[in-house]
Design a protein around this motif. Structure first.
Motif, PDB file in Angstrom:
ATOM      1  N   SER A 167      12.794  32.265  34.631  1.00 27.16           N
ATOM      2  CA  SER A 167      12.751  31.432  35.839  1.00 27.16           C
ATOM      3  C   SER A 167      13.694  31.970  36.911  1.00 27.16           C
ATOM      4  CB  SER A 167      13.113  29.984  35.494  1.00 27.16           C
ATOM      5  OG  SER A 167      12.147  29.427  34.616  1.00 27.16           O
ATOM      6  N   GLY A 168      14.832  32.513  36.501  1.00 26.05           N
ATOM      7  CA  GLY A 168      15.724  33.142  37.472  1.00 26.05           C
ATOM      8  C   GLY A 168      15.077  34.341  38.139  1.00 26.05           C
ATOM      9  N   ALA A 169      14.331  35.150  37.353  1.00 25.37           N
ATOM     10  CA  ALA A 169      13.624  36.291  37.937  1.00 25.37           C
ATOM     11  C   ALA A 169      12.541  35.839  38.892  1.00 25.37           C
ATOM     12  CB  ALA A 169      13.026  37.149  36.819  1.00 25.37           C
ATOM     13  N   VAL A 170      11.839  34.759  38.553  1.00 25.57           N
ATOM     14  CA  VAL A 170      10.824  34.213  39.461  1.00 25.57           C
ATOM     15  C   VAL A 170      11.467  33.836  40.794  1.00 25.57           C
ATOM     16  CG1 VAL A 170       9.216  32.297  39.828  1.00 25.57           C
ATOM     17  CG2 VAL A 170       9.357  33.395  37.589  1.00 25.57           C
ATOM     18  N   GLY A 171      12.648  33.254  40.728  1.00 28.13           N
ATOM     19  CA  GLY A 171      13.318  32.842  41.956  1.00 28.13           C
ATOM     20  C   GLY A 171      13.776  34.015  42.809  1.00 28.13           C
ATOM     21  N   VAL A 172      14.393  35.028  42.192  1.00 24.99           N
ATOM     22  CA  VAL A 172      14.944  36.129  42.992  1.00 24.99           C
ATOM     23  C   VAL A 172      13.841  37.002  43.578  1.00 24.99           C
ATOM     24  CG1 VAL A 172      15.176  37.924  41.208  1.00 24.99           C
ATOM     25  CG2 VAL A 172      16.892  37.737  43.017  1.00 24.99           C
ATOM     26  N   LEU A 173      12.658  37.010  42.989  1.00 24.84           N
ATOM     27  CA  LEU A 173      11.559  37.796  43.542  1.00 24.84           C
ATOM     28  C   LEU A 173      11.108  37.285  44.907  1.00 24.84           C
ATOM     29  CD1 LEU A 173       9.222  38.646  40.503  1.00 24.84           C
ATOM     30  CD2 LEU A 173      10.492  40.239  41.965  1.00 24.84           C
ATOM     31  N   THR A 174      11.559  36.100  45.281  1.00 26.77           N
ATOM     32  CA  THR A 174      11.282  35.606  46.631  1.00 26.77           C
ATOM     33  C   THR A 174      11.725  36.618  47.681  1.00 26.77           C
ATOM     34  OG1 THR A 174      11.564  33.307  45.900  1.00 26.77           O
ATOM     35  CG2 THR A 174      11.787  33.740  48.266  1.00 26.77           C
ATOM     36  N   TRP A 175      12.866  37.254  47.454  1.00 25.33           N
ATOM     37  CA  TRP A 175      13.442  38.159  48.454  1.00 25.33           C
ATOM     38  C   TRP A 175      12.854  39.566  48.368  1.00 25.33           C
ATOM     39  CZ3 TRP A 175      15.185  34.649  51.290  1.00 25.33           C
ATOM     40  CH2 TRP A 175      15.823  33.530  50.754  1.00 25.33           C
ATOM     41  N   PHE A 176      12.002  39.783  47.403  1.00 27.27           N
ATOM     42  CA  PHE A 176      11.295  41.063  47.334  1.00 27.27           C
ATOM     43  C   PHE A 176      10.106  41.096  48.293  1.00 27.27           C
ATOM     44  CE2 PHE A 176       7.722  43.325  45.216  1.00 27.27           C
ATOM     45  CZ  PHE A 176       8.162  44.607  45.437  1.00 27.27           C
ATOM     46  N   LEU A 177       9.553  39.933  48.562  1.00 31.37           N
ATOM     47  CA  LEU A 177       8.342  39.851  49.370  1.00 31.37           C
ATOM     48  C   LEU A 177       8.676  39.781  50.856  1.00 31.37           C
ATOM     49  CD1 LEU A 177       6.513  37.197  47.170  1.00 31.37           C
ATOM     50  CD2 LEU A 177       6.197  39.680  47.126  1.00 31.37           C
ATOM     51  N   ALA A 178       7.774  40.258  51.684  1.00 36.61           N
ATOM     52  CA  ALA A 178       7.938  40.219  53.131  1.00 36.61           C
ATOM     53  C   ALA A 178       7.443  38.876  53.678  1.00 36.61           C
ATOM     54  CB  ALA A 178       7.166  41.368  53.788  1.00 36.61           C
ATOM     55  N   ARG A 179       7.974  38.491  54.821  1.00 33.68           N
ATOM     56  CA  ARG A 179       7.462  37.305  55.497  1.00 33.68           C
ATOM     57  C   ARG A 179       6.078  37.601  56.073  1.00 33.68           C
ATOM     58  NH1 ARG A 179      13.025  37.441  56.982  1.00 33.68           N
ATOM     59  NH2 ARG A 179      12.467  38.759  58.742  1.00 33.68           N
ATOM     60  N   PRO A 180       5.155  36.639  56.100  1.00 32.15           N
ATOM     61  CA  PRO A 180       5.257  35.233  55.658  1.00 32.15           C
ATOM     62  C   PRO A 180       4.928  35.028  54.180  1.00 32.15           C
ATOM     63  CG  PRO A 180       3.134  35.569  56.690  1.00 32.15           C
ATOM     64  CD  PRO A 180       3.855  36.897  56.769  1.00 32.15           C
ATOM     65  N   LEU A 181       4.515  36.091  53.469  1.00 28.99           N
ATOM     66  CA  LEU A 181       4.179  35.959  52.051  1.00 28.99           C
ATOM     67  C   LEU A 181       5.350  35.394  51.255  1.00 28.99           C
ATOM     68  CD1 LEU A 181       2.085  36.481  49.822  1.00 28.99           C
ATOM     69  CD2 LEU A 181       3.004  38.799  49.616  1.00 28.99           C
ATOM     70  N   ARG A 182       6.558  35.738  51.682  1.00 31.23           N
ATOM     71  CA  ARG A 182       7.764  35.242  50.999  1.00 31.23           C
ATOM     72  C   ARG A 182       7.784  33.722  50.958  1.00 31.23           C
ATOM     73  NH1 ARG A 182      13.067  37.334  53.749  1.00 31.23           N
ATOM     74  NH2 ARG A 182      12.353  39.208  52.654  1.00 31.23           N
ATOM     75  N   TRP A 183       7.465  33.094  52.094  1.00 29.98           N
ATOM     76  CA  TRP A 183       7.560  31.638  52.167  1.00 29.98           C
ATOM     77  C   TRP A 183       6.402  30.974  51.416  1.00 29.98           C
ATOM     78  CZ3 TRP A 183      12.194  31.915  53.015  1.00 29.98           C
ATOM     79  CH2 TRP A 183      12.744  32.696  54.027  1.00 29.98           C
ATOM     80  N   TYR A 184       5.221  31.599  51.403  1.00 30.10           N
ATOM     81  CA  TYR A 184       4.123  31.057  50.599  1.00 30.10           C
ATOM     82  C   TYR A 184       4.486  31.089  49.118  1.00 30.10           C
ATOM     83  CZ  TYR A 184       1.413  31.881  54.876  1.00 30.10           C
ATOM     84  OH  TYR A 184       0.959  31.886  56.166  1.00 30.10           O
ATOM     85  N   TYR A 185       5.049  32.201  48.693  1.00 37.42           N
ATOM     86  CA  TYR A 185       5.454  32.357  47.290  1.00 37.42           C
ATOM     87  C   TYR A 185       6.540  31.337  46.937  1.00 37.42           C
ATOM     88  CZ  TYR A 185       7.730  34.504  43.199  1.00 37.42           C
ATOM     89  OH  TYR A 185       8.300  34.738  41.973  1.00 37.42           O
ATOM     90  N   LEU A 186       7.543  31.184  47.785  1.00 38.26           N
ATOM     91  CA  LEU A 186       8.635  30.247  47.522  1.00 38.26           C
ATOM     92  C   LEU A 186       8.114  28.820  47.442  1.00 38.26           C
ATOM     93  CD1 LEU A 186      11.662  29.691  47.201  1.00 38.26           C
ATOM     94  CD2 LEU A 186      11.831  29.609  49.703  1.00 38.26           C
ATOM     95  N   GLY A 187       7.202  28.466  48.355  1.00 38.36           N
ATOM     96  CA  GLY A 187       6.643  27.114  48.334  1.00 38.36           C
ATOM     97  C   GLY A 187       5.835  26.847  47.070  1.00 38.36           C
ATOM     98  N   ALA A 188       5.015  27.819  46.667  1.00 38.86           N
ATOM     99  CA  ALA A 188       4.191  27.633  45.471  1.00 38.86           C
ATOM    100  C   ALA A 188       5.058  27.555  44.218  1.00 38.86           C
ATOM    101  CB  ALA A 188       3.187  28.780  45.355  1.00 38.86           C
ATOM    102  N   ALA A 189       6.072  28.421  44.110  1.00 42.94           N
ATOM    103  CA  ALA A 189       6.935  28.410  42.931  1.00 42.94           C
ATOM    104  C   ALA A 189       7.752  27.125  42.867  1.00 42.94           C
ATOM    105  CB  ALA A 189       7.852  29.624  42.945  1.00 42.94           C
ATOM    106  N   THR A 190       8.257  26.677  44.007  1.00 43.78           N
ATOM    107  CA  THR A 190       9.026  25.420  44.029  1.00 43.78           C
ATOM    108  C   THR A 190       8.152  24.245  43.607  1.00 43.78           C
ATOM    109  OG1 THR A 190      10.409  26.284  45.830  1.00 43.78           O
ATOM    110  CG2 THR A 190      10.417  23.909  45.469  1.00 43.78           C
ATOM    111  N   ALA A 191       6.921  24.208  44.130  1.00 48.13           N
ATOM    112  CA  ALA A 191       6.002  23.130  43.754  1.00 48.13           C
ATOM    113  C   ALA A 191       5.718  23.156  42.255  1.00 48.13           C
ATOM    114  CB  ALA A 191       4.706  23.257  44.549  1.00 48.13           C
TER     115      ALA A 191
END
Length: 301
Positions: free
Chosen positions: A222-246
């Motif tokens: 789960s920690g790796a899932v979270g840090v991968l947010t910063w691997f992705l470029a915007r706006p994909l980063r925010w879509y990924y963060l929103g989906a993982a948080t949900a």
């Protein structure tokens, strides 16, 4: 002064020497002054060209012999196998920490399925990060609990490790990857077990909960899932963060227990590991048009 015997060897009356044989054959038979009669044996006619037999270079190996090249220029079976083995070796070497962890997990899963149910429960309890073990053997259980799973599920974790832990280690490197996994695993354990201690003290949980099974690799993942947010470029980063948080909020909402509280905490801690990613090349990744599905795994590091 003496003169050579005209009847001696090599003379006009003796056995014919090389030059005499050449003249006897006439022009064009093995001499550079005429057409070469051996043209049909690998040499072309012409003045001053070699007369030896030559083999065509680069003839492909017939298919099915296991040689380096098959019919039509395609690689032979051995070369294809060597290429596949080299590619697998490079893939494993790019994320050594993940695959060592996965190998240990595989061996432990093999041992787990051979334990009797009664001994398995005792073993998992004594290697869990429950309140009782944390108070007596904190270092031991914090390490051991990340090397076992409560149920034999190696194939599931093999897929999950390749989806999240391999990209994280290839991007951050083994030391930073290990830091993220350790922060998530230890931090989530302390938060979840702290909540258990509070609820026991408040009378909302029975005292026997101090000896519950709390073991597995999911906090680190789960920690790796979270840090991968910063691997992705915007706006994909925010879509990924929103989906993982949900996803993690849904897990906690469906079953409000200490394990899912730990999952949510580990994910948040992974996102909070943004400073660890600072200065690491390969971030701001975005899929290229027409790129193969596995291209996310081919980035620097």
């Amino acid at each position: 002064m003496t003169t050579a015997d005209p009847a001696g060897p090599g003379g006009p009356c003796g056995p014919a020497g090389p030059s005499a044989a050449a003249e006897a054959e006439g022009p064009g038979r093995g001499t550079p002054d005429g057409p070469d009669s051996s043209a049909g044996h690998g040499s072309s006619p012409g003045r001053g060209r070699p007369t030896g037999r030559t083999e065509p270079a680069g003839r492909p190996e017939p298919a099915g012999r296991g040689g380096p090249v098959g019919a039509g220029g395609r690689p032979g079976p051995r070369r294809r196998a060597a290429r596949i083995a080299a590619a697998v070796g490079r893939y494993l070497a790019a994320a050594p920490g993940t695959f060592v962890w996965l190998a240990i997990l595989g061996v432990n899963t093999f041992l787990l399925v051979r334990m009797s149910p009664r001994f398995r429960r005792y073993f998992l309890i004594t290697h869990s990060t429950n309140l009782d073990e944390l108070s007596h053997h904190p270092i031991k259980v914090l390490i051991a609990s990340a090397l076992w799973t409560e149920t034999p599920s190696f194939l599931f974790w093999f897929v999950v490790f390749n989806l999240f832990l391999v990209p994280t280690e290839r991007w951050l490197g083994t030391l930073r990857w290990l830091a993220v996994v350790a922060i998530a695993h230890i931090g989530a354990t302390l938060v979840s077990e702290g909540a258990v201690a509070y609820l026991i003290h408040a009378g909302d949980l029975p005292h026997r909960t101090k000896h519950t099974i709390d073991i597995g690799v999911s906090y680190g993942v789960s920690g790796a899932v979270g840090v991968l947010t910063w691997f992705l470029a915007r706006p994909l980063r925010w879509y990924y963060l929103g989906a993982a948080t949900a996803f993690y909020l849904l897990l906690f909402g469906l079953s409000r227990d200490f394990t899912n509280l730990g999952h949510l905490t580990a994910f948040v801690l992974g996102v909070a590991c943004y400073p660890i990613t600072s200065g690491v090349p390969g971030g701001n990744w975005r899929p290229r048009k027409g790129s193969p599905p596995g291209s996310v795994l081919r980035f620097p590091g």
